[in-house]
Design a protein around this motif. Sequence first.
Motif, PDB file in Angstrom:
ATOM      1  N   ALA A  51      -3.584  14.772   0.103  1.00 63.53           N
ATOM      2  CA  ALA A  51      -4.777  15.420  -0.499  1.00 63.53           C
ATOM      3  C   ALA A  51      -6.066  14.547  -0.813  1.00 63.53           C
ATOM      4  CB  ALA A  51      -4.543  16.065  -1.662  1.00 63.53           C
ATOM      5  N   LEU A  52      -5.795  13.049  -0.707  1.00 58.88           N
ATOM      6  CA  LEU A  52      -6.650  12.101  -0.847  1.00 58.88           C
ATOM      7  C   LEU A  52      -7.958  12.172   0.159  1.00 58.88           C
ATOM      8  CD1 LEU A  52      -4.991   8.992  -2.256  1.00 58.88           C
ATOM      9  CD2 LEU A  52      -6.692  10.312  -3.584  1.00 58.88           C
ATOM     10  N   PRO A  53      -9.204  11.923  -0.099  1.00 59.77           N
ATOM     11  CA  PRO A  53     -10.160  11.808   1.085  1.00 59.77           C
ATOM     12  C   PRO A  53      -9.795  10.457   1.835  1.00 59.77           C
ATOM     13  CG  PRO A  53     -11.156  12.129  -1.057  1.00 59.77           C
ATOM     14  CD  PRO A  53      -9.681  11.975  -1.412  1.00 59.77           C
ATOM     15  N   ASP A  54      -9.951  10.352   3.181  1.00 59.53           N
ATOM     16  CA  ASP A  54      -9.412   9.095   4.000  1.00 59.53           C
ATOM     17  C   ASP A  54      -9.939   7.940   3.333  1.00 59.53           C
ATOM     18  OD1 ASP A  54      -7.978  10.514   5.529  1.00 59.53           O
ATOM     19  OD2 ASP A  54      -9.411  10.616   6.974  1.00 59.53           O
ATOM     20  N   THR A  55     -11.245   7.981   2.611  1.00 55.97           N
ATOM     21  CA  THR A  55     -12.034   6.662   2.211  1.00 55.97           C
ATOM     22  C   THR A  55     -11.169   6.292   0.921  1.00 55.97           C
ATOM     23  OG1 THR A  55     -13.387   8.239   0.951  1.00 55.97           O
ATOM     24  CG2 THR A  55     -14.346   7.352   2.901  1.00 55.97           C
ATOM     25  N   HIS A  56     -10.412   6.922   0.359  1.00 56.97           N
ATOM     26  CA  HIS A  56      -9.481   6.330  -0.934  1.00 56.97           C
ATOM     27  C   HIS A  56      -8.189   5.890  -0.518  1.00 56.97           C
ATOM     28  CE1 HIS A  56     -12.651   8.907  -2.715  1.00 56.97           C
ATOM     29  NE2 HIS A  56     -11.999   9.013  -3.868  1.00 56.97           N
ATOM     30  N   ARG A  57      -7.689   5.781   0.770  1.00 62.58           N
ATOM     31  CA  ARG A  57      -6.371   5.602   0.936  1.00 62.58           C
ATOM     32  C   ARG A  57      -6.189   3.874   0.853  1.00 62.58           C
ATOM     33  NH1 ARG A  57      -3.450   9.194   3.607  1.00 62.58           N
ATOM     34  NH2 ARG A  57      -2.269   7.813   5.018  1.00 62.58           N
ATOM     35  N   LEU A  58      -7.199   3.241   1.466  1.00 63.90           N
ATOM     36  CA  LEU A  58      -6.900   1.844   1.251  1.00 63.90           C
ATOM     37  C   LEU A  58      -7.267   1.214  -0.017  1.00 63.90           C
ATOM     38  CD1 LEU A  58      -8.171   0.545   4.743  1.00 63.90           C
ATOM     39  CD2 LEU A  58      -5.868   0.495   3.810  1.00 63.90           C
ATOM     40  N   PRO A  59      -8.395   1.931  -0.731  1.00 71.90           N
ATOM     41  CA  PRO A  59      -8.622   1.549  -2.035  1.00 71.90           C
ATOM     42  C   PRO A  59      -7.288   1.679  -2.884  1.00 71.90           C
ATOM     43  CG  PRO A  59     -10.253   2.404  -1.429  1.00 71.90           C
ATOM     44  CD  PRO A  59      -9.500   2.498  -0.469  1.00 71.90           C
ATOM     45  N   LEU A  60      -6.550   2.775  -2.689  1.00 74.27           N
ATOM     46  CA  LEU A  60      -5.324   3.130  -3.325  1.00 74.27           C
ATOM     47  C   LEU A  60      -4.374   2.089  -3.207  1.00 74.27           C
ATOM     48  CD1 LEU A  60      -3.339   4.928  -5.193  1.00 74.27           C
ATOM     49  CD2 LEU A  60      -2.953   6.131  -3.073  1.00 74.27           C
ATOM     50  N   LEU A  61      -4.003   1.604  -1.884  1.00 78.40           N
ATOM     51  CA  LEU A  61      -3.209   0.516  -1.293  1.00 78.40           C
ATOM     52  C   LEU A  61      -3.639  -0.610  -2.177  1.00 78.40           C
ATOM     53  CD1 LEU A  61      -0.932  -0.550   0.396  1.00 78.40           C
ATOM     54  CD2 LEU A  61      -2.866  -1.229   2.108  1.00 78.40           C
ATOM     55  N   GLU A  62      -4.725  -1.290  -2.320  1.00 79.53           N
ATOM     56  CA  GLU A  62      -5.185  -2.308  -2.774  1.00 79.53           C
ATOM     57  C   GLU A  62      -4.585  -2.183  -4.397  1.00 79.53           C
ATOM     58  OE1 GLU A  62      -9.282  -2.780  -2.127  1.00 79.53           O
ATOM     59  OE2 GLU A  62      -8.758  -3.307   0.084  1.00 79.53           O
TER      60      GLU A  62
END
Length: 234
Positions: free
Chosen positions: A59-70
């Motif tokens: 459900a996350l916006p795509d722009t949040h996916r890599l920040p979440l990984l970090e």
Amino acid sequence: MPDLLRLAAQEPFSARSLVYALLVNPLEDLRELQLIQLKASAEPQDFAETLRLVCPVQALPDTHRLPLLELTMPALRQMSLRQHRVFRAQIEALMIADQRLSLFEYTLRCVLHRHLDAQFLPQRQTRPVHNSPQKLAQPVATVLALVAWEGQPQSDPAARAFDIGMRSHIGGDHTHRLPRRGECSLAEFDAGLRTLNQSVPAIKRRGVVARPAELRGALGTPTFSGSLLALLFW
């Protein structure tokens, strides 16, 4: 970022499952295949936690996916050597389930290599071999072309972003032109990035640091372009 995901990223057990969830494909057939494989090879509690996190992650916006990984990196560094080995094997299995590597999967792999693997695996130290911006213009163009197309799917804005990046690297005018989107391959991007990684630090930073605000502005608010730019430092 939802509190559920932020909290999961801070705990080693949940952080592993969070990364698995980031790799679960939104397409039903591929998702089912990945989950079947994960259930067969992962610990039951890891699989259950992944299932709990899949829907909030997707459900996350795509722009949040890599920040979440970090956000998961500090927790993942607390794994044991055995846990790291199992974790990386699961990651690779999830990535290749559909027999192709997406740009997001490639980026995730690079982030793990840079920020996590060095703690668990011996790294060979190499000396920089490139110190001329002009001689590195072609690999820089290869990398920036894919970044530009990822950030701006329309040709004119993509060409402008590409031109800004090249001018930043060269320090002025250049003769390179943005190739068509279909001519930009992930394999060539990887080769170009590896070449840049063998250059002196000042060269690696040149294309991003020289005009960062203008370049990011030209890229707009892309899905992964900001993180792809960061890969120039890996």
